[in-house]
Design an enzyme around this catalytic site. Sequence first.
Site, PDB file in Angstrom:
ATOM      1  N   LYS A 141      55.959  58.829 -38.938  1.00  0.00           N
ATOM      2  CA  LYS A 141      55.066  58.224 -39.935  1.00  0.00           C
ATOM      3  C   LYS A 141      54.130  59.301 -40.477  1.00  0.00           C
ATOM      4  O   LYS A 141      53.673  60.180 -39.732  1.00  0.00           O
ATOM      5  CB  LYS A 141      54.277  57.103 -39.254  1.00  0.00           C
ATOM      6  CG  LYS A 141      53.397  56.267 -40.164  1.00  0.00           C
ATOM      7  CD  LYS A 141      52.751  55.151 -39.342  1.00  0.00           C
ATOM      8  CE  LYS A 141      51.879  54.236 -40.176  1.00  0.00           C
ATOM      9  NZ  LYS A 141      51.286  53.150 -39.351  1.00  0.00           N
TER      10      LYS A 141
ATOM     11  N   SER B 275      52.197  48.704 -40.998  1.00  0.00           N
ATOM     12  CA  SER B 275      52.190  49.768 -41.985  1.00  0.00           C
ATOM     13  C   SER B 275      53.253  50.849 -41.773  1.00  0.00           C
ATOM     14  O   SER B 275      53.474  51.687 -42.644  1.00  0.00           O
ATOM     15  CB  SER B 275      50.811  50.444 -41.996  1.00  0.00           C
ATOM     16  OG  SER B 275      50.501  51.006 -40.729  1.00  0.00           O
TER      17      SER B 275
ATOM     18  N   SER C 184      51.220  47.264 -36.630  1.00  0.00           N
ATOM     19  CA  SER C 184      51.911  48.207 -37.505  1.00  0.00           C
ATOM     20  C   SER C 184      53.114  48.926 -36.928  1.00  0.00           C
ATOM     21  O   SER C 184      53.915  49.479 -37.682  1.00  0.00           O
ATOM     22  CB  SER C 184      50.918  49.232 -38.046  1.00  0.00           C
ATOM     23  OG  SER C 184      50.026  48.617 -38.940  1.00  0.00           O
TER      24      SER C 184
END
Length: 518
Positions: A105, A180, A204
């Site tokens: 990420k 996310s 997330s």
Amino acid sequence: MKLKALAFSLTALLQLGAQAAQPFPIEETSISKIQAALKSGKLSCTDLVDAYLARVAAYDKQGPVLNAVLTLNPAAHELALAKDAEFKKTGKLSGPLHCVPIAAKDNYNTLDMPTTGGSEALKGVRPAVESTVTRKLREAGAIILMKTNMHELALSGTTVSSLGGQTRNPYDLTRTPGGSSGGTGVAIAANFAAAGLGSDTVNSIRSPASANALVGFRSTLGLVSRAGVMPVSDTQDVAGPITRSVADAAIMLDVIAGFDAADIPTARGASHIPKTYTAYLDPHGLKGARIAVLKSFLGTKPEHEEVNLAMANAVAALKKAGATVVEIDDPMFDAGAINNDYDVQKWEFKPLFNAYLQSLGDATPVKTLSEFIAAGKFNKPTLEKFLSASNAIETPREQKEYLLRLSKLDGLRDRLLMRMKEQNVETIIYPLQKRLVVPIGELNQADRNGILAAMTGFPAFTVPIGFSKPSANAPIGVPIGMDIMGKPFDEATLVKVAYAFEQATKVRKPPSTTPALK
């Protein structure tokens, strides 16, 4: 007879030759299979990396246009060549993750690729210090192959950012991929990398795991270092793996768990780490287990029916595998109420984000949250309200409302432990999201339940439990995931239960939009 024998031998040799020429199938492979193939010489690191890069080229900005990847490691091929040369010289793999391609990420600091949080305002920013987790992975032999799109600054759950745009769910291209950490979720579901990294402030890691038929692991707060990960909340933030299997998550956890002086809460977990989490990969781990369904986290509306059906099937599978399933019915455990009354992101974000920006020095043109907002280079529909509210709070950590919320957290933890003790259970289950992941265009990810683990700091595994009914947009259905939550630092039990459930059900299927390349 000799001619027949010769013909048979030639046929056998041709078959062996054809088998030897077959490329290693990277689709849905595992870390252990990759290691075995590399060790045996049937696979080179260079071929493995190139095969993953070919899939990214075919499907990320072309074909289904998943839009999961922000940056590819420009040194990936050279790193793979170096791994091959090292293996040829020593005959040994460089570590338990030798040449394993990782999708990280884009809020994990990396020295060889920018770290932007998905924000146009931070485009091209290169931090001076590597995150602890990515450093540990590299030391174990892994290659950080890419940085993935995310919901900007990890502040919402539909995975849209000013730098990367909207990431699409490979199972239904009209839907969001959760968030996310949605870019990582899509990258692993579509087989762009062997394993991935996400961060979890509320849902997330587990939200994209649920939405992409993956395993997502939020460990106990203090087990894995968050140093070098762009922060949101020091009360709620956790870093961890997103994988296609529980076994891969356990292997990743072995590498990344541990004390780090740069993240003080890791002192809590240092004495709770077993020699290896892989020792708990027991296919019979559900026999005699007692598990509680958190009844208040099940939906009651028509849009919740498909998820509730998948949960009912999961409960039936648990029982068939030898577990006893009971209920916890406590109105205090209401995901919406916990989100409204306990979440502390708004108060903790500004001082943490300011400190992070300042740590970047001259690498970033914006030095404070105020400057970031003034630059206007962020996804305003999903972030403007939160950023403005956070920035408006003076001395946020001294605010009465903030201190009141913190003071209530021990009561929430104690009540959860009390209910678990009453039912004599080690784990609790509930759907990560009460309804299917939302369509693209919606600003918020509705009906998620992950806030309980986030606020208590308890560990939770998300595992696939089923798919919705197939439709024109979702040929095999939309994935549905279940959280298995445990007691603090009892990750070993979660690995055992999650693995046994996975082996009993084998729910995961890859998306039809990203088939094997010819």
